[in-house]
Scaffold this active site. Structure first.
Site, PDB file in Angstrom:
ATOM      1  N   HIS A 144      50.602  62.875  27.843  1.00 55.56           N
ATOM      2  CA  HIS A 144      50.559  61.844  28.880  1.00 55.56           C
ATOM      3  C   HIS A 144      49.792  60.594  28.411  1.00 55.56           C
ATOM      4  CE1 HIS A 144      46.560  63.724  29.964  1.00 55.56           C
ATOM      5  NE2 HIS A 144      46.251  62.449  30.156  1.00 55.56           N
ATOM      6  N   ASP A 167      51.590  69.681  27.679  1.00 55.75           N
ATOM      7  CA  ASP A 167      51.091  68.298  27.662  1.00 55.75           C
ATOM      8  C   ASP A 167      50.477  67.928  26.299  1.00 55.75           C
ATOM      9  OD1 ASP A 167      50.538  65.745  28.615  1.00 55.75           O
ATOM     10  OD2 ASP A 167      48.590  66.332  29.460  1.00 55.75           O
ATOM     11  N   SER A 223      41.088  62.714  27.660  1.00 56.31           N
ATOM     12  CA  SER A 223      42.343  63.443  27.460  1.00 56.31           C
ATOM     13  C   SER A 223      42.749  63.455  25.991  1.00 56.31           C
ATOM     14  CB  SER A 223      43.462  62.800  28.289  1.00 56.31           C
ATOM     15  OG  SER A 223      43.194  62.926  29.666  1.00 56.31           O
TER      16      SER A 223
END
Length: 327
Positions: free
Chosen positions: A171, A201, A279
């Protein structure tokens, strides 16, 4: 009538008779008194005994000269060794109390870095800043800019192969027209996505240029992880960093549904602080090994900030996304 002879009360000299009150008759000159025999002195009496004894010792020494020299040398050596031991002070025996005191004194002067600091120092050379750009000519936001500018475009990555292969979250880079990575020494490079694993992801990047001394992170399986194990999360929250936060493993095999609707499973739950920008960063154990890739935080509100629950994809899944053999 005869009278008894009278004797003098004076002491007699040995060998000389004492005359009575009358004078002793004169000796006849024709008869000579015998001359006394010469008496030998003490030294003269010892000479006949000592002389042969010295001669015998000289003869003995001549026959056994080598042995006597060897015994003499050995004696000197023994005397020297005994004298040396006497001069050397005995070494004091260290007790556990002495050792503990020395350790405390050393730590007071130079405290050891914490386990978190050592883990961070181990993984830091492999952590990169990842920025996904919407335009080819767009420049990435600078640290210290508006934090909202980093909420979507800025993320973190970790080098898993020293040829410039980097793991991050899908993402962070999906839909970007340009991906830019910055290594620890400040070296910047464009990167391309060479692999993806949407169900976890994950994205695999390859930098076009790399530093000469690039280091890949050490990875380890999660099979021996248990809740309570200490970990750190390293990344660029809101573009600031690299930053590190410490916590523990809160749980294993967790599930989480991303805002986009994708459900993630088999996740590691942890409580080290993580925010937008973390992230794709590594979740690291105290030995400096990467056990997961930070992928999400849980916040029931709309703020999108950390409230104590973070999730990471186990490194086994991440490695398979890069085509690496399982642990």
């Amino acid at each position: 009538m005869k009278k008894a002879p009278l004797y003098s009360r004076s002491r007699q000299r040995p060998g000389i008779p004492v005359a009575s009150a009358q004078a002793a008759p004169a000796r006849s000159p024709s008869i000579a008194a015998p001359s006394p025999e010469p008496v030998a002195t003490q030294s003269q009496q010892a000479m006949p005994v000592a002389a042969p004894r010295r001669a015998r010792w000289r003869a003995f020494a001549g026959r056994h000269r080598a042995w006597l020299a060897a015994f003499g040398a050995a004696g000197l050596v023994l005397l020297g060794a005994a004298g040396g031991r006497a001069l050397i002070a005995p070494t004091a025996i260290l007790t556990q109390k002495d050792i503990d005191a020395a350790v405390r004194q050393s730590l007071e002067k130079e405290p050891l870095p914490s386990a978190y600091a050592r883990a961070y120092a181990t993984v830091r050379p492999s952590v990169v800043r990842v920025v996904g750009l919407d335009e080819e000519n767009e420049e990435p936001p600078k640290p210290g800019d508006d934090p909202k500018a980093h909420t979507r475009s800025t993320g973190t990555g970790v080098v898993i192969v020293d040829n410039g292969t980097i793991l991050t979250n899908l993402h962070v880079v999906v839909g970007s027209k340009r991906i830019k990575v910055t290594f620890m020494d400040g070296h910047e490079s464009d990167a391309t996505m060479v692999g993806a694993q949407p169900e976890n992801d994950l994205a695999v990047l390859r930098a076009r240029s790399i530093p000469d001394d690039l280091q890949a992170a050490t990875m380890r399986g999660t099979g021996d992880l248990i809740p309570g194990d200490e970990v750190i999360a390293v990344g660029f929250p809101f573009g600031i960093g690299p930053s590190t936060s410490a916590g523990v493993i809160s749980g294993l095999k967790r599930s989480f549904r991303a805002p986009e609707g994708e459900r993630l499973t088999n996740l590691i739950q942890f409580d080290a602080a993580a925010n937008p920008g973390n992230s794709g960063g590594p979740l690291v154990t105290m030995d400096g090994s990467v056990v997961g890739i930070v992928t999400a935080i849980l916040n029931p509100g709309d703020q999108g900030t950390f409230i104590g629950i973070g999730f990471a994809v186990p490194i086994e899944n991440a490695a398979s996304a890069a085509g690496m053999p399982p642990f």
